[in-house]
Design an enzyme around this catalytic site. Structure first.
Site, PDB file in Angstrom:
ATOM      1  N   LEU A 207       0.833  -1.188   0.000  1.00 54.20           N
ATOM      2  CA  LEU A 207       0.000   0.000   0.000  1.00 54.20           C
ATOM      3  C   LEU A 207       0.877   1.250   0.000  1.00 54.20           C
ATOM      4  CD1 LEU A 207      -2.670  -1.057   2.630  1.00 54.20           C
ATOM      5  CD2 LEU A 207      -2.987  -0.890   0.182  1.00 54.20           C
ATOM      6  N   LEU A 238      -7.295   5.397   6.483  1.00 52.44           N
ATOM      7  CA  LEU A 238      -7.087   3.977   6.215  1.00 52.44           C
ATOM      8  C   LEU A 238      -5.617   3.656   5.974  1.00 52.44           C
ATOM      9  CD1 LEU A 238      -8.368   1.191   5.772  1.00 52.44           C
ATOM     10  CD2 LEU A 238      -8.637   1.797   3.347  1.00 52.44           C
ATOM     11  N   ASP A 239      -5.079   2.739   6.786  1.00 57.18           N
ATOM     12  CA  ASP A 239      -3.713   2.219   6.641  1.00 57.18           C
ATOM     13  C   ASP A 239      -2.651   3.306   6.670  1.00 57.18           C
ATOM     14  OD1 ASP A 239      -4.494  -0.466   6.495  1.00 57.18           O
ATOM     15  OD2 ASP A 239      -4.928  -0.298   4.360  1.00 57.18           O
ATOM     16  N   GLU A 240      -2.927   4.419   7.328  1.00 58.81           N
ATOM     17  CA  GLU A 240      -1.949   5.502   7.412  1.00 58.81           C
ATOM     18  C   GLU A 240      -1.624   5.871   8.852  1.00 58.81           C
ATOM     19  OE1 GLU A 240      -2.890   8.844   4.992  1.00 58.81           O
ATOM     20  OE2 GLU A 240      -3.275   7.650   3.186  1.00 58.81           O
TER      21      GLU A 240
END
Length: 295
Positions: A207, A238-240
């Site tokens: 990602l 999200l995913d950060e």
């Protein structure tokens, strides 16, 4: 004489004399420091400290923990400085009190199996209180380790109700941490905010280059030479969220998508277990969008 070991963590604006003040307070209360690490971040202007120490019991055979907390609260109150970013965060916990966690999982069981095995083998400094899943596939795995399993199906219409049930289980099991061990659902902003700094996720490190389904097949198609996994705290982005740990492995043209997937799952398991253990040992301190890790 009876002794008890504690971990003290501190985050505050950086200034001169903090280490000396903490050490003197502990010495004045008859404590002996066994491990201490500190870091001053030039960019954020904040200071971070993790200290392990042994406290001796008094004449009654009881460690004066309340007095110690009160003394440190008074000391930490002077570390604010009164400027922007001047908030002070500190925590004091006995090392023999093991934190508890709930693991959330969907259908991929490699990270869950690894965490369960590590706990049974004494390799995790945290107890798995329960497993939650939006599918029933892995109930047998939780049962084999004697861990409670809760099947909470999820639809777009039931998301709020399902997350409300998750929070009820967090409270009823008195857990300190929720771990997303390949839980393939996006948590709501409300849940992320309510449990800020208390949810850890694992994902493949492709990602945002390789989003969506079958990331290892996408990586194979692009001929990548390095694959990995990232464990991070969950935020509404999200995913950060702040990264805790990453693992990587070199690969080449001979690896098939299936082989990349297998390697990736091993990396995910290792990175997640390490992140969970560091959190349980109170070695991870938040520094804005980053983390300070005292290994």
């Amino acid at each position: 004489m009876n002794e008890r070991e504690y971990v003290l963590t501190l985050s505050c604006p950086d200034s001169r004399g903090i280490v000396a003040a903490v050490a003197n307070l502990l010495a004045d209360h008859g404590c002996n420091i066994t491990e201490s690490q500190q870091y001053g971040d030039h960019f954020s202007g904040r200071f971070f400290l993790r200290t392990q120490f042994v406290a001796e019991a008094g004449p009654t055979g009881v460690v004066g923990e309340d007095a110690l907390r009160g003394a440190f609260a008074a000391l930490a109150g002077g570390f604010g400085g009164g400027s922007e970013g001047s908030f002070v965060e500190w925590d004091l916990q006995a090392r023999d009190v093991r934190p508890r966690m709930i693991v959330m999982v969907s259908r991929f069981g490699h990270c869950l199996n690894d965490l369960l095995y590590r706990q049974r083998s004494g390799l995790l400094d945290i107890d798995i209180a329960a497993v939650i899943s939006n599918h029933a596939d892995l109930e047998f795995l939780a049962d084999s380790y004697g861990v409670d399993f809760h099947h909470l199906p999820l639809t777009p219409e039931s998301k709020g109700e399902q997350e409300g049930r998750v929070l009820e289980l967090v409270d009823s099991y008195d857990v300190d941490l929720v771990v997303l061990a390949r839980y393939m659902q996006v948590l709501s902003e409300q849940l992320c905010t309510k449990m800020s700094g208390r949810i850890i996720n694992i994902h493949h490190s492709f990602l945002p280059s390789f989003k969506g389904a079958r990331p290892y097949h996408q990586a194979h198609a692009r001929g990548v030479k390095l694959i990995g996994a990232t464990a991070h705290y969950v935020t509404a982005d999200l995913d950060e969220g702040p990264i805790i740990e990453q693992e990587v492995s070199r690969v080449d043209h001979t690896h098939s998508p299936e082989q990349l997937t297998a390697i990736g799952r091993d990396l995910e398991s290792v990175a997640l277990a390490r992140a969970v253990n560091w959190h349980a040992q109170r070695r991870v301190l938040l520094n804005g969008d980053r983390t300070v890790i005292f290994g």
